[in-house]
Design a protein around this motif. Structure first.
Motif, mmCIF file in Angstrom:
data_model
loop_
_atom_site.group_PDB
_atom_site.id
_atom_site.type_symbol
_atom_site.label_atom_id
_atom_site.label_comp_id
_atom_site.label_asym_id
_atom_site.label_seq_id
_atom_site.Cartn_x
_atom_site.Cartn_y
_atom_site.Cartn_z
ATOM 1 N N LEU A 22 -27.304 -2.602 0.766
ATOM 2 C CA LEU A 22 -26.179 -3.567 0.810
ATOM 3 C C LEU A 22 -25.832 -4.099 -0.881
ATOM 4 N N ALA A 23 -26.559 -3.413 -1.738
ATOM 5 C CA ALA A 23 -26.455 -3.126 -3.264
ATOM 6 C C ALA A 23 -25.506 -2.337 -3.512
ATOM 7 N N ALA A 24 -25.711 -1.332 -3.044
ATOM 8 C CA ALA A 24 -24.457 0.017 -3.120
ATOM 9 C C ALA A 24 -23.017 -0.640 -2.104
ATOM 10 N N LEU A 25 -23.200 -1.011 -1.536
ATOM 11 C CA LEU A 25 -22.423 -1.518 -1.176
ATOM 12 C C LEU A 25 -21.106 -1.679 -1.036
ATOM 13 N N ASP A 26 -22.539 -3.344 -2.199
ATOM 14 C CA ASP A 26 -21.491 -3.950 -3.008
ATOM 15 C C ASP A 26 -20.741 -3.524 -4.079
ATOM 16 N N ASN A 27 -22.047 -2.515 -4.508
ATOM 17 C CA ASN A 27 -21.306 -1.776 -6.240
ATOM 18 C C ASN A 27 -20.049 -0.953 -5.051
ATOM 19 N N ALA A 28 -20.180 -0.765 -3.927
ATOM 20 C CA ALA A 28 -18.940 0.353 -3.969
ATOM 21 C C ALA A 28 -17.290 -0.267 -3.596
ATOM 22 N N GLY A 29 -17.586 -1.708 -3.703
ATOM 23 C CA GLY A 29 -15.760 -2.441 -3.032
ATOM 24 C C GLY A 29 -15.994 -2.924 -1.782
ATOM 25 N N VAL A 66 -21.045 6.118 0.288
ATOM 26 C CA VAL A 66 -22.198 5.250 -0.185
ATOM 27 C C VAL A 66 -23.799 5.360 0.559
ATOM 28 N N MET A 67 -23.519 5.836 2.071
ATOM 29 C CA MET A 67 -24.647 6.272 2.730
ATOM 30 C C MET A 67 -24.921 7.877 2.410
ATOM 31 N N THR A 68 -23.851 8.717 2.061
ATOM 32 C CA THR A 68 -24.896 9.799 1.640
ATOM 33 C C THR A 68 -25.347 9.356 -0.167
ATOM 34 N N ALA A 69 -24.648 9.145 -0.738
ATOM 35 C CA ALA A 69 -25.104 9.154 -2.503
ATOM 36 C C ALA A 69 -27.095 8.001 -2.138
ATOM 37 N N TRP A 70 -26.544 6.859 -1.394
ATOM 38 C CA TRP A 70 -27.928 5.893 -0.987
ATOM 39 C C TRP A 70 -29.267 7.080 -0.354
ATOM 40 N N ILE A 71 -28.769 7.571 0.749
ATOM 41 C CA ILE A 71 -30.205 8.836 1.398
ATOM 42 C C ILE A 71 -30.404 9.861 -0.064
ATOM 43 N N GLU A 72 -29.632 10.093 -1.055
ATOM 44 C CA GLU A 72 -30.515 10.910 -1.823
ATOM 45 C C GLU A 72 -30.966 10.902 -3.429
ATOM 46 N N ALA A 73 -30.549 9.861 -3.183
ATOM 47 C CA ALA A 73 -31.372 8.536 -4.333
ATOM 48 C C ALA A 73 -32.930 8.640 -4.458
ATOM 49 N N ARG A 74 -33.348 8.618 -3.171
ATOM 50 C CA ARG A 74 -34.722 8.520 -2.653
ATOM 51 C C ARG A 74 -34.670 9.609 -1.635
ATOM 52 N N ARG A 77 -35.848 7.477 2.252
ATOM 53 C CA ARG A 77 -34.934 6.550 2.861
ATOM 54 C C ARG A 77 -34.094 7.627 4.017
ATOM 55 N N GLU A 78 -33.970 7.549 5.078
ATOM 56 C CA GLU A 78 -33.361 8.094 6.182
ATOM 57 C C GLU A 78 -32.243 7.317 6.516
ATOM 58 N N ILE A 79 -30.984 7.600 6.817
ATOM 59 C CA ILE A 79 -29.979 7.349 8.354
ATOM 60 C C ILE A 79 -30.118 7.657 9.262
ATOM 61 N N ILE A 80 -29.738 7.338 10.599
ATOM 62 C CA ILE A 80 -30.072 7.967 11.286
ATOM 63 C C ILE A 80 -28.724 7.595 11.533
ATOM 64 N N ILE A 81 -27.316 7.912 12.748
ATOM 65 C CA ILE A 81 -26.265 7.658 13.464
ATOM 66 C C ILE A 81 -26.075 7.990 14.756
ATOM 67 N N TYR A 82 -25.468 6.694 15.422
ATOM 68 C CA TYR A 82 -26.245 7.139 17.133
ATOM 69 C C TYR A 82 -24.847 7.166 17.300
ATOM 70 N N MET A 83 -24.757 7.995 18.329
ATOM 71 C CA MET A 83 -23.011 8.057 18.822
ATOM 72 C C MET A 83 -23.053 7.674 20.326
ATOM 73 N N ASP A 84 -22.542 7.458 20.868
ATOM 74 C CA ASP A 84 -22.151 7.256 22.579
ATOM 75 C C ASP A 84 -23.110 7.694 23.087
ATOM 76 N N PHE A 89 -28.174 11.590 14.813
ATOM 77 C CA PHE A 89 -27.857 12.860 13.909
ATOM 78 C C PHE A 89 -28.396 11.954 12.479
ATOM 79 N N HIS A 90 -29.444 12.891 12.023
ATOM 80 C CA HIS A 90 -30.042 12.085 10.238
ATOM 81 C C HIS A 90 -29.021 12.640 9.583
ATOM 82 N N ALA A 91 -27.845 11.516 8.718
ATOM 83 C CA ALA A 91 -27.348 11.569 7.824
ATOM 84 C C ALA A 91 -28.161 12.761 6.404
ATOM 85 N N LYS A 92 -29.041 13.118 6.353
ATOM 86 C CA LYS A 92 -30.080 13.557 5.417
ATOM 87 C C LYS A 92 -29.378 14.934 5.623
ATOM 88 N N GLY A 93 -28.625 15.930 4.168
ATOM 89 C CA GLY A 93 -28.501 16.944 4.425
ATOM 90 C C GLY A 93 -27.151 17.168 4.571
#
Length: 120
Positions: A22-29, A66-74, A77-84, A89-93
């Motif tokens: 949420l801080a990363a989203l805030d920093n990106a406005g 924001v999502m790609t930078a957040w994942i790459e920072a540590r 971290r993982e982000i999973i995107i769910y589709m209909d 999809f695991h956003a890492k990479g």
């Protein structure tokens, strides 16, 4: 009366991800707000946050960056995107432009950091 559609990106934040993501989203406005979920049955423990805007004004590219930078920072971290259609999809990479395309068709985005911010 406007005929534009409203777009929503729903984030489910688990473990130690809420504060830093949420801080990363805030920093990106990128403005976001909590989504309150109510259920008669048990639910997984997580926080729900949403980014909504008119479809033409949705900051897709900024959110993807924001999502790609957040994942790459540590590594924790993982982000999973769910589709209909039930695909995930695991956003890492993925690049920010690839994540942007996935976001536009997503139903939910799960954000996870398995370690607290002060542990690495």
């Amino acid at each position: 009366m406007s005929t534009q559609q409203c777009a929503l990106v729903r984030f489910t934040l688990f473990k130690h991800s809420a504060k830093s993501f949420l801080a990363a989203l805030d920093n990106a406005g990128i403005s976001h707000s909590p989504i309150h979920m109510y259920s008669a049955g048990p639910q997984a423990s997580g926080f729900f946050e949403g980014v909504s805007a008119l479809a033409d004004a949705m900051p897709w590219n900024s959110i993807a960056k924001v999502m790609t930078a957040w994942i790459e920072a540590r590594k924790s971290r993982e982000i999973i995107i769910y589709m209909d259609e039930g695909k995930t999809f695991h956003a890492k990479g993925y690049s920010a432009s690839e994540v942007e395309k996935l976001l536009k068709a997503s139903t939910n985005v799960v954000v996870i950091d398995t370690k607290p911010a002060d542990s690495e």
